[in-house]
Design an enzyme around this catalytic site. Structure first.
Site, PDB file in Angstrom:
ATOM      1  N   ARG A 309     -49.029  38.629  64.023  1.00 17.44           N
ATOM      2  CA  ARG A 309     -48.250  37.345  63.329  1.00 17.44           C
ATOM      3  C   ARG A 309     -48.763  36.969  62.378  1.00 17.44           C
ATOM      4  NH1 ARG A 309     -50.461  32.839  64.807  1.00 17.44           N
ATOM      5  NH2 ARG A 309     -50.520  33.320  67.007  1.00 17.44           N
ATOM      6  N   TYR A 361     -25.645  27.690  50.180  1.00 18.69           N
ATOM      7  CA  TYR A 361     -25.361  28.386  51.489  1.00 18.69           C
ATOM      8  C   TYR A 361     -25.311  27.291  52.901  1.00 18.69           C
ATOM      9  CZ  TYR A 361     -26.208  31.328  55.681  1.00 18.69           C
ATOM     10  OH  TYR A 361     -26.019  31.849  56.865  1.00 18.69           O
ATOM     11  N   ASP A 433     -32.898  30.626  44.921  1.00 23.28           N
ATOM     12  CA  ASP A 433     -32.341  31.675  46.120  1.00 23.28           C
ATOM     13  C   ASP A 433     -31.682  32.765  45.296  1.00 23.28           C
ATOM     14  OD1 ASP A 433     -31.026  32.988  48.079  1.00 23.28           O
ATOM     15  OD2 ASP A 433     -30.712  31.060  49.327  1.00 23.28           O
ATOM     16  N   LYS A 458     -28.866  40.298  53.096  1.00 19.38           N
ATOM     17  CA  LYS A 458     -27.819  40.380  52.139  1.00 19.38           C
ATOM     18  C   LYS A 458     -28.077  41.850  51.382  1.00 19.38           C
ATOM     19  CE  LYS A 458     -26.799  36.843  53.848  1.00 19.38           C
ATOM     20  NZ  LYS A 458     -26.840  35.612  53.373  1.00 19.38           N
TER      21      LYS A 458
HETATM   22  C1  LIG Z   1     -27.373  34.271  54.209  1.00 19.52           C
HETATM   23  C2  LIG Z   1     -27.938  33.252  53.283  1.00 19.52           C
HETATM   24  C3  LIG Z   1     -29.158  32.495  53.490  1.00 19.52           C
HETATM   25  C4  LIG Z   1     -29.588  32.794  55.059  1.00 19.52           C
HETATM   26  O1  LIG Z   1     -30.176  34.078  55.342  1.00 19.52           O
HETATM   27  P1  LIG Z   1     -30.291  34.751  56.870  1.00 19.52           P
HETATM   28  O2  LIG Z   1     -31.198  35.719  56.497  1.00 19.52           O
HETATM   29  O3  LIG Z   1     -29.050  34.516  57.240  1.00 19.52           O
HETATM   30  O4  LIG Z   1     -31.284  33.578  57.776  1.00 19.52           O
HETATM   31  C5  LIG Z   1     -29.676  32.078  52.642  1.00 19.52           C
HETATM   32  N1  LIG Z   1     -29.396  31.755  51.486  1.00 19.52           N
HETATM   33  C6  LIG Z   1     -28.062  32.512  51.140  1.00 19.52           C
HETATM   34  C7  LIG Z   1     -27.776  32.263  49.485  1.00 19.52           C
HETATM   35  C8  LIG Z   1     -27.411  33.200  51.955  1.00 19.52           C
HETATM   36  O5  LIG Z   1     -26.376  33.742  51.655  1.00 19.52           O
END
Ligand SMILES: *Cc1c(COP(=O)(O)O)cnc(C)c1O
Length: 653
Positions: A309, A361, A433, A458
């Site tokens: 962890r 998001y 992000d 992604k």
């Molecule tokens: C998909 C996404 C998230 C969340 O990520 P997960 O891996 O689905 O938890 C956060 N920010 C953006 C821009 C995203 O496209």
């Protein structure tokens, strides 16, 4: 691929520039930093004890030399050293400009030897730094009447640190030894005190009538850190100054040649050398350390790993790679993008506030609004593509700014450099992000952001077969806090997923490049389609943030949004595609199509829907690596079939 470079201000004092014979060594030092892709400003003092000799000669002639005459005389020492260094650098093929005190615009108060630097010609210096290594003599200034004046002993330290503050660069004091001494050699030698071992105030006192103490005090007052390193060493110590402390922050490593590893190489090669990772059999592909615990050699001594962890070798490797890809120093991998964002928002305490994009998001909005508000954390949603709106929302409670750029699903562009500057001035953290573009196309840390967050689900993973997230930073203290969260909340990525993500990353550059090219074609196709109302794609020159995007990113990504003016028609298009699968998410090898209003952004709380939800006729597609002609045919056919069911959209033309 990336043109953003650091500005480093190197200061060479008389401890390393004793005479002309030291020039080659100093040139070599500057060459390495310059070749490393940095902008370089050099601040020099006079050779060795030139200043003392000149002073002595003046006193030999008259007991009380006129201050202006004295300043003019002593300035010749600095001028000589800086001009000779400039000549030597040009000879070595490094385009260099040596500025005199007037050009540098170092203007001081009226009292020579007891003066304070009050201004510099920063715009001019900045302009010259675009094309040249700039050399400035560090001891000389001008008074308000234009007379030459002296900044005092240690004036070059002061000049260098002052300029690092003015020009937002990092100052490196290059010494003959690894540590900061006061500039009075007699005192230092007799007391053999290392500056870094004593409180800076004490050290300032030992310095006596020198302005080196002022340099240090100035840095402290500005919250600036600087680095002290010895000549010919790759490593130095970055020191920070608190109100009552002078403390080492982190080691600095200067790359000797241009070690900026390009992204595609970095995707494939995992740097096994710099890690705590150590495998008996030297596998080309590191194994999955599928273990919860690690046996310790004794009851009191812990090895590098003890419990997965907290840390696991497979995850460590991934984290080092992620840090390298984003041009950061540290990364923490999480079980999802949301877990990464959760760890990020834990930096914000009750009573503090977050400014976030109003086009985020949907899951991030849910986190901010339905969880963080329970902890009395204030959230302001603003159009972060408009810097004035961010400035307006800033207040003393603001702790963090979160942006996506391009945003999702409108692909609005936020000016990362400008927001970073605004955040820095306000003492606020900026997190970007970067899921939409991946480090292949945009590296926010290099543009001034403090933190990068990823949904690695992604682009980074890229195959739609894993859920993962990451937080990357170059700030050791932030990293410590994030890693603490990862362990305390148990949200770290598992060894298997870490391994799978590393496998995905290997083809990141290939995928992203291909998807980028295909997406542009699809965007142009949609843009020319009579039934498509508006296309949102940052690669279209008509896109609102096009110019800023071009200045901070090298690609446009794979996501395109478009509207049709008719919700039902949009819905039918989504249902009719065959190659584009109806699915949320983006950045995968396979193409997807979705209605954000009903899908990815459905989680936006009802009360915020009006403000934050995308329109119901907005279709978002993510272009995969399939043949782009096939993809365009699929869309064309879907639009045709959607029209066959109901021809109303035609009437609206
Ligand atoms: C998909 C996404 C998230 C969340 O990520 P997960 O891996 O689905 O938890 C956060 N920010 C953006 C821009 C995203 O496209």
């Amino acid at each position: 691929m990336f043109t953003t470079s650091r500005l480093l201000i190197l200061k060479f004092g008389s401890s390393v520039l004793r005479s002309e014979t030291d020039l080659p060594q100093v040139v070599q030092e500057i060459y390495h930093v310059w070749r490393g892709g940095n902008k370089v400003l050099v601040v020099v003092s006079a050779f060795g004890n030139t200043t003392d000799t000149l002073l002595q000669r003046a006193y030999n002639l008259c007991k009380e030399p006129e201050p202006i005459a004295l300043a003019n005389l002593l300035a010749t020492g600095e001028t000589t050293a800086s001009i000779l260094l400039g000549l030597a650098l040009n000879k070595a093929g490094i385009a260099t400009k040596t500025l005199d005190a007037t050009q540098a615009g170092l203007v001081t108060t009226e009292n020579p030897l007891d003066s304070e630097l009050i201004s510099a010609n920063t715009e001019y210096i900045q302009k010259e730094l675009e094309n040249f290594v700039v050399v400035i003599p560090g001891f000389i200034g001008k008074d308000s009447r234009g007379n030459t004046t002296l900044l005092g002993r240690g004036g070059s330290d002061f000049t260098a640190i002052f300029l690092s503050q003015q020009l937002k660069g990092h100052c490196i004091l290059v010494k003959d030894v690894d540590g900061l001494y006061t500039s009075d050699p007699a005192l230092v030698e007799s007391q053999a005190l290392r500056f870094s071992k004593v409180k800076w105030e004490t050290a300032c006192e030992i310095g006596g009538k020198v302005v080196q103490s002022k340099a240090v005090q100035f840095a402290a007052s500005q919250g600036l850190s600087f680095t002290i390193k010895s000549i010919n060493s790759n490593e130095g110590t970055e020191v920070g100054l608190g109100p009552d402390q002078f403390f080492p922050l982190k080691p600095l490593t200067l790359s000797k040649e241009n070690k900026h590893i390009k992204i595609p190489t970095c995707c494939v090669h995992i740097n096994l050398e710099n890690t705590s990772y150590n495998d008996l059999y030297n596998p080309s592909v590191p194994p999955i350390y599928q273990t919860a615990t690690f046996r310790q050699t004794s009851a009191t001594k812990f090895g590098a790993y003890d419990y997965s962890r907290t840390a696991n070798p497979t995850r460590t490797l991934l984290e080092e790679q992620l840090a390298q890809l984003e041009g950061g120093s540290y990364a923490s991998a999480f079980s999802s993008g949301m877990a990464a964002l959760t760890a990020l928002t834990r930096l914000v305490k009750p009573g503090e506030e977050i400014i976030a994009s109003n086009d985020l998001y949907g899951g991030t909005v849910r986190l901010l609004n339905q969880l963080l508000t329970h902890y009395a954390i204030g959230i302001h949603y603003v159009d972060t593509s408009n810097i004035a709106e961010i400035a307006k929302a800033l207040n003393p409670k603001t702790k963090l700014i979160i942006v996506e750029t391009p945003t999702n699903p409108f692909l609005r562009i936020c000016d990362i450099r400008a927001i970073a500057q605004l955040a820095k001035n306000a003492g606020v953290l900026l997190a970007v992000d970067n899921s939409m573009l991946s480090p292949c196309f945009q590296q926010p840390l290099r543009l001034g952001a403090d933190i990068v967050v990823h949904s690695a689900t992604k682009f980074l993973g890229g195959h739609g077969d894993l859920i993962a997230g990451a937080v990357i930073t170059s700030n050791a203290e932030l990293n410590r806090k994030i890693a603490f969260q990862q362990n305390a909340e148990g949200s770290g990525l598992s060894p298997f997923e870490s391994w799978l993500l590393m496998r995905g990353i290997k083809t990141l550059a290939l995928r992203a490049e291909k998807q980028n090219i295909s997406a542009r074609k699809v965007a142009e196709y949609l843009n020319n389609h009579p039934l498509v109302k508006k296309v949102y794609y940052p690669g279209l020159s008509t896109h609102s943030g096009y110019d800023i995007h071009r200045q901070q990113a090298t690609g446009d990504g794979a996501v395109i949004s478009f509207t049709s003016n008719n919700k039902d028609f949009s819905e039918r298009i989504v249902q009719q595609t065959k190659l584009f699968s109806t699915a949320v998410s983006f950045g995968s090898v396979y193409s997807t199509i979705s209605l954000p209003y009903n899908m990815s952004h459905l989680s936006i709380p009802l009360e915020l829907k009006n403000q934050l939800a995308p329109p119901s006729d907005l279709v978002r597609i993510s272009v995969g690596i399939e043949d782009v002609e096939d993809l365009m045919e699929d869309l064309d056919e879907a639009i045709r079939l959607a029209l066959e069911e109901d021809a109303t959209p035609l009437l609206a033309l």
